[in-house]
Design a protein around this motif. Structure first.
Motif, PDB file in Angstrom:
ATOM      1  N   VAL A 286     -41.259  47.347  70.464  1.00  0.00           N
ATOM      2  CA  VAL A 286     -40.967  45.913  70.485  1.00  0.00           C
ATOM      3  C   VAL A 286     -39.559  45.664  70.997  1.00  0.00           C
ATOM      4  O   VAL A 286     -39.307  44.732  71.766  1.00  0.00           O
ATOM      5  CB  VAL A 286     -41.145  45.311  69.072  1.00  0.00           C
ATOM      6  CG1 VAL A 286     -40.597  43.894  69.020  1.00  0.00           C
ATOM      7  CG2 VAL A 286     -42.612  45.309  68.690  1.00  0.00           C
ATOM      8  N   ILE A 287     -38.622  46.509  70.577  1.00  0.00           N
ATOM      9  CA  ILE A 287     -37.240  46.365  71.024  1.00  0.00           C
ATOM     10  C   ILE A 287     -37.140  46.520  72.543  1.00  0.00           C
ATOM     11  O   ILE A 287     -36.432  45.768  73.220  1.00  0.00           O
ATOM     12  CB  ILE A 287     -36.334  47.385  70.310  1.00  0.00           C
ATOM     13  CG1 ILE A 287     -36.117  46.949  68.857  1.00  0.00           C
ATOM     14  CG2 ILE A 287     -34.987  47.539  71.021  1.00  0.00           C
ATOM     15  CD1 ILE A 287     -35.354  47.944  68.019  1.00  0.00           C
ATOM     16  N   VAL A 288     -37.870  47.487  73.086  1.00  0.00           N
ATOM     17  CA  VAL A 288     -37.879  47.683  74.544  1.00  0.00           C
ATOM     18  C   VAL A 288     -38.390  46.426  75.236  1.00  0.00           C
ATOM     19  O   VAL A 288     -37.839  45.975  76.246  1.00  0.00           O
ATOM     20  CB  VAL A 288     -38.743  48.905  74.924  1.00  0.00           C
ATOM     21  CG1 VAL A 288     -38.929  48.964  76.433  1.00  0.00           C
ATOM     22  CG2 VAL A 288     -38.076  50.187  74.429  1.00  0.00           C
ATOM     23  N   CYS A 289     -39.457  45.851  74.698  1.00  0.00           N
ATOM     24  CA  CYS A 289     -40.030  44.641  75.280  1.00  0.00           C
ATOM     25  C   CYS A 289     -39.048  43.472  75.223  1.00  0.00           C
ATOM     26  O   CYS A 289     -38.930  42.693  76.178  1.00  0.00           O
ATOM     27  CB  CYS A 289     -41.316  44.257  74.564  1.00  0.00           C
ATOM     28  SG  CYS A 289     -42.697  45.378  74.868  1.00  0.00           S
ATOM     29  N   VAL A 290     -38.339  43.348  74.100  1.00  0.00           N
ATOM     30  CA  VAL A 290     -37.390  42.251  73.959  1.00  0.00           C
ATOM     31  C   VAL A 290     -36.222  42.419  74.925  1.00  0.00           C
ATOM     32  O   VAL A 290     -35.752  41.457  75.536  1.00  0.00           O
ATOM     33  CB  VAL A 290     -36.884  42.150  72.508  1.00  0.00           C
ATOM     34  CG1 VAL A 290     -35.801  41.096  72.386  1.00  0.00           C
ATOM     35  CG2 VAL A 290     -38.046  41.814  71.583  1.00  0.00           C
ATOM     36  N   ILE A 291     -35.746  43.651  75.084  1.00  0.00           N
ATOM     37  CA  ILE A 291     -34.657  43.909  76.029  1.00  0.00           C
ATOM     38  C   ILE A 291     -35.085  43.529  77.443  1.00  0.00           C
ATOM     39  O   ILE A 291     -34.344  42.877  78.189  1.00  0.00           O
ATOM     40  CB  ILE A 291     -34.232  45.393  75.980  1.00  0.00           C
ATOM     41  CG1 ILE A 291     -33.560  45.710  74.647  1.00  0.00           C
ATOM     42  CG2 ILE A 291     -33.289  45.721  77.138  1.00  0.00           C
ATOM     43  CD1 ILE A 291     -33.227  47.183  74.464  1.00  0.00           C
ATOM     44  N   ALA A 292     -36.308  43.926  77.802  1.00  0.00           N
ATOM     45  CA  ALA A 292     -36.815  43.610  79.134  1.00  0.00           C
ATOM     46  C   ALA A 292     -36.987  42.106  79.317  1.00  0.00           C
ATOM     47  O   ALA A 292     -36.650  41.541  80.360  1.00  0.00           O
ATOM     48  CB  ALA A 292     -38.139  44.324  79.369  1.00  0.00           C
ATOM     49  N   ALA A 293     -37.488  41.436  78.272  1.00  0.00           N
ATOM     50  CA  ALA A 293     -37.674  39.988  78.349  1.00  0.00           C
ATOM     51  C   ALA A 293     -36.334  39.285  78.512  1.00  0.00           C
ATOM     52  O   ALA A 293     -36.204  38.332  79.286  1.00  0.00           O
ATOM     53  CB  ALA A 293     -38.389  39.492  77.093  1.00  0.00           C
ATOM     54  N   LYS A 294     -35.335  39.743  77.771  1.00  0.00           N
ATOM     55  CA  LYS A 294     -33.999  39.166  77.898  1.00  0.00           C
ATOM     56  C   LYS A 294     -33.448  39.325  79.315  1.00  0.00           C
ATOM     57  O   LYS A 294     -32.791  38.444  79.848  1.00  0.00           O
ATOM     58  CB  LYS A 294     -33.045  39.850  76.906  1.00  0.00           C
ATOM     59  CG  LYS A 294     -33.223  39.429  75.463  1.00  0.00           C
ATOM     60  CD  LYS A 294     -32.504  38.132  75.178  1.00  0.00           C
ATOM     61  CE  LYS A 294     -32.426  37.860  73.693  1.00  0.00           C
ATOM     62  NZ  LYS A 294     -31.688  36.619  73.394  1.00  0.00           N
ATOM     63  N   LYS A 295     -33.734  40.477  79.912  1.00  0.00           N
ATOM     64  CA  LYS A 295     -33.226  40.762  81.245  1.00  0.00           C
ATOM     65  C   LYS A 295     -33.749  39.770  82.264  1.00  0.00           C
ATOM     66  O   LYS A 295     -33.050  39.393  83.198  1.00  0.00           O
ATOM     67  CB  LYS A 295     -33.637  42.184  81.650  1.00  0.00           C
ATOM     68  CG  LYS A 295     -33.186  42.575  83.055  1.00  0.00           C
ATOM     69  CD  LYS A 295     -33.620  43.998  83.383  1.00  0.00           C
ATOM     70  CE  LYS A 295     -33.170  44.369  84.799  1.00  0.00           C
ATOM     71  NZ  LYS A 295     -33.615  45.744  85.152  1.00  0.00           N
ATOM     72  N   PHE A 296     -34.986  39.318  82.067  1.00  0.00           N
ATOM     73  CA  PHE A 296     -35.599  38.420  83.029  1.00  0.00           C
ATOM     74  C   PHE A 296     -35.542  36.955  82.602  1.00  0.00           C
ATOM     75  O   PHE A 296     -36.180  36.113  83.231  1.00  0.00           O
ATOM     76  CB  PHE A 296     -37.058  38.809  83.266  1.00  0.00           C
ATOM     77  CG  PHE A 296     -37.208  40.133  83.973  1.00  0.00           C
ATOM     78  CD1 PHE A 296     -36.942  40.246  85.324  1.00  0.00           C
ATOM     79  CD2 PHE A 296     -37.598  41.273  83.285  1.00  0.00           C
ATOM     80  CE1 PHE A 296     -37.065  41.459  85.972  1.00  0.00           C
ATOM     81  CE2 PHE A 296     -37.739  42.489  83.919  1.00  0.00           C
ATOM     82  CZ  PHE A 296     -37.467  42.592  85.278  1.00  0.00           C
ATOM     83  N   ALA A 297     -34.791  36.679  81.538  1.00  0.00           N
ATOM     84  CA  ALA A 297     -34.631  35.280  81.118  1.00  0.00           C
ATOM     85  C   ALA A 297     -33.470  34.672  81.888  1.00  0.00           C
ATOM     86  O   ALA A 297     -32.330  35.096  81.741  1.00  0.00           O
ATOM     87  CB  ALA A 297     -34.370  35.213  79.612  1.00  0.00           C
ATOM     88  N   ALA A 298     -33.774  33.694  82.711  1.00  0.00           N
ATOM     89  CA  ALA A 298     -32.723  33.052  83.512  1.00  0.00           C
ATOM     90  C   ALA A 298     -31.779  32.282  82.615  1.00  0.00           C
ATOM     91  O   ALA A 298     -32.202  31.655  81.638  1.00  0.00           O
ATOM     92  CB  ALA A 298     -33.341  32.111  84.527  1.00  0.00           C
ATOM     93  N   THR A 299     -30.498  32.334  82.926  1.00  0.00           N
ATOM     94  CA  THR A 299     -29.498  31.639  82.142  1.00  0.00           C
ATOM     95  C   THR A 299     -28.734  30.671  83.021  1.00  0.00           C
ATOM     96  O   THR A 299     -28.058  31.073  83.976  1.00  0.00           O
ATOM     97  CB  THR A 299     -28.500  32.642  81.500  1.00  0.00           C
ATOM     98  OG1 THR A 299     -29.238  33.561  80.679  1.00  0.00           O
ATOM     99  CG2 THR A 299     -27.491  31.897  80.650  1.00  0.00           C
ATOM    100  N   ASN A 300     -28.843  29.399  82.688  1.00  0.00           N
ATOM    101  CA  ASN A 300     -28.155  28.375  83.461  1.00  0.00           C
ATOM    102  C   ASN A 300     -26.806  27.989  82.871  1.00  0.00           C
ATOM    103  O   ASN A 300     -26.019  27.291  83.477  1.00  0.00           O
ATOM    104  CB  ASN A 300     -29.037  27.114  83.547  1.00  0.00           C
ATOM    105  CG  ASN A 300     -30.345  27.398  84.275  1.00  0.00           C
ATOM    106  OD1 ASN A 300     -30.375  28.175  85.207  1.00  0.00           O
ATOM    107  ND2 ASN A 300     -31.408  26.732  83.832  1.00  0.00           N
TER     108      ASN A 300
END
Length: 303
Positions: A286-300
């Motif tokens: 789950v931690i791996v998935c969250v890290i990956a999701a964070k990586k692809f979350a655009a930040t404005n």
């Protein structure tokens, strides 16, 4: 070389301070579920929720008065209400109810979804547009948690698992809203004012649902109540929101990923609960998935 040091040292020190504060906050939060598990064995979970918020609210009021903190603006009241719903009432109540049905070690696995929940509400409240890969890893992480629950016997703990999922969801809202508000109001002021605004209702409800007698309550149960009231509900947020403000929400928020590991270790050490390789495996996945999701979350937003 000296010039480079002068240019980068202030920012580096600020970033390091953010990480240190965030780390301390995560360590404090890591003991919350084990402490709640101990307290809920002898305290009614509803009373426990209202009591911890009332105790923390009284302490927060004293701190605000002693430091003469400025009052929040009208425009900040709605955000404070969301923080109160998320971390003062929702998460404590739902986890206390869940821990009547599952062990703290089992419930801690669900904390691997907290960064994802926080990020999702940051997207909703901040109007960001994450990439498709973000949602892929979000769904994958959720599927892993559901699969773990089924493998443990979903019919035996369906209520506990559902309560934990709801707790993570509403806590993510409180974290995201509090992190956003901390930029203008200040980290420790956010949780303090949220607690104070909740105090009249929480104190009244605590008195209504209080047991007729506290005789027979063991010292460990009192310690559990004391810990989640003073540290989990108040002091931990001082460090956590300060860390988010100094080091950036996206960066320091990653430290939440360490919480399941700390919590599992505490549950095994102090509660002598069984921690299986499967629990660690799912938590790690789950931690791996969250890290990956964070990586692809655009930040404005700029940090």
């Amino acid at each position: 070389m000296e010039r480079t040091s002068n240019l980068h040292t202030p920012a580096t020190d600020k970033n390091l301070s953010g990480w240190i504060n965030g780390f301390i906050g995560v360590v404090i939060f890591s003991a919350s579920l084990p402490a709640t598990r101990v307290a809920v064995q002898e305290f009614n979970p509803v009373f426990l929720t209202f009591a911890r918020a009332s105790i923390a609210g009284v302490l927060a009021l004293c701190i605000l008065l002693a430091l003469k903190a400025r009052r929040p603006d009208r425009s900040q009241l709605f955000s404070l209400l969301l923080v109160a719903i998320g971390v003062v009432l929702g998460f404590p109540l739902l986890t206390a109810l869940a821990l009547q049905h599952v062990t703290s070690a089992h419930s801690i696995v669900f904390l691997g979804l907290l960064p994802l929940s926080t990020a999702a509400f940051a997207v909703l409240r901040g109007g960001e547009r994450p990439r498709p890969a973000f949602w892929f890893f979000s769904v994958l992480g959720s599927a892993l948690v559901i699969a773990f629950a089924i493998s443990q016997g979903l019919t035996a703990s369906a209520r506990g698992d559902m309560l934990m999922l709801l707790a993570v969801l509403i806590c993510g809202l409180g974290y995201a809203e509090g992190a956003k508000l901390s930029r203008t109001l200040g980290g420790w002021q956010v949780i303090s004012w949220a607690l104070v605004l909740s105090l009249p209702i929480m104190a009244t409800l605590a008195c209504i649902v209080a047991p007729a007698s506290f005789a027979g309550i063991s010292p460990p149960a009192w310690f559990g109540l004391g810990y989640i009231s003073v540290f989990s509900m108040l002091i931990g947020f001082f460090f956590w929101y300060r860390g988010l403000a100094l080091g950036g929400i996206a960066a320091v928020g990653q430290l939440q990923l360490l919480q399941p590991f700390f919590g599992l270790a505490l549950a095994a050490t102090f509660l002598h609960e069984t921690v299986t390789l499967g629990m660690f495996g799912v938590t790690g996945a789950v931690i791996v998935c969250v890290i990956a999701a964070k990586k692809f979350a655009a930040t404005n937003k700029t940090q």
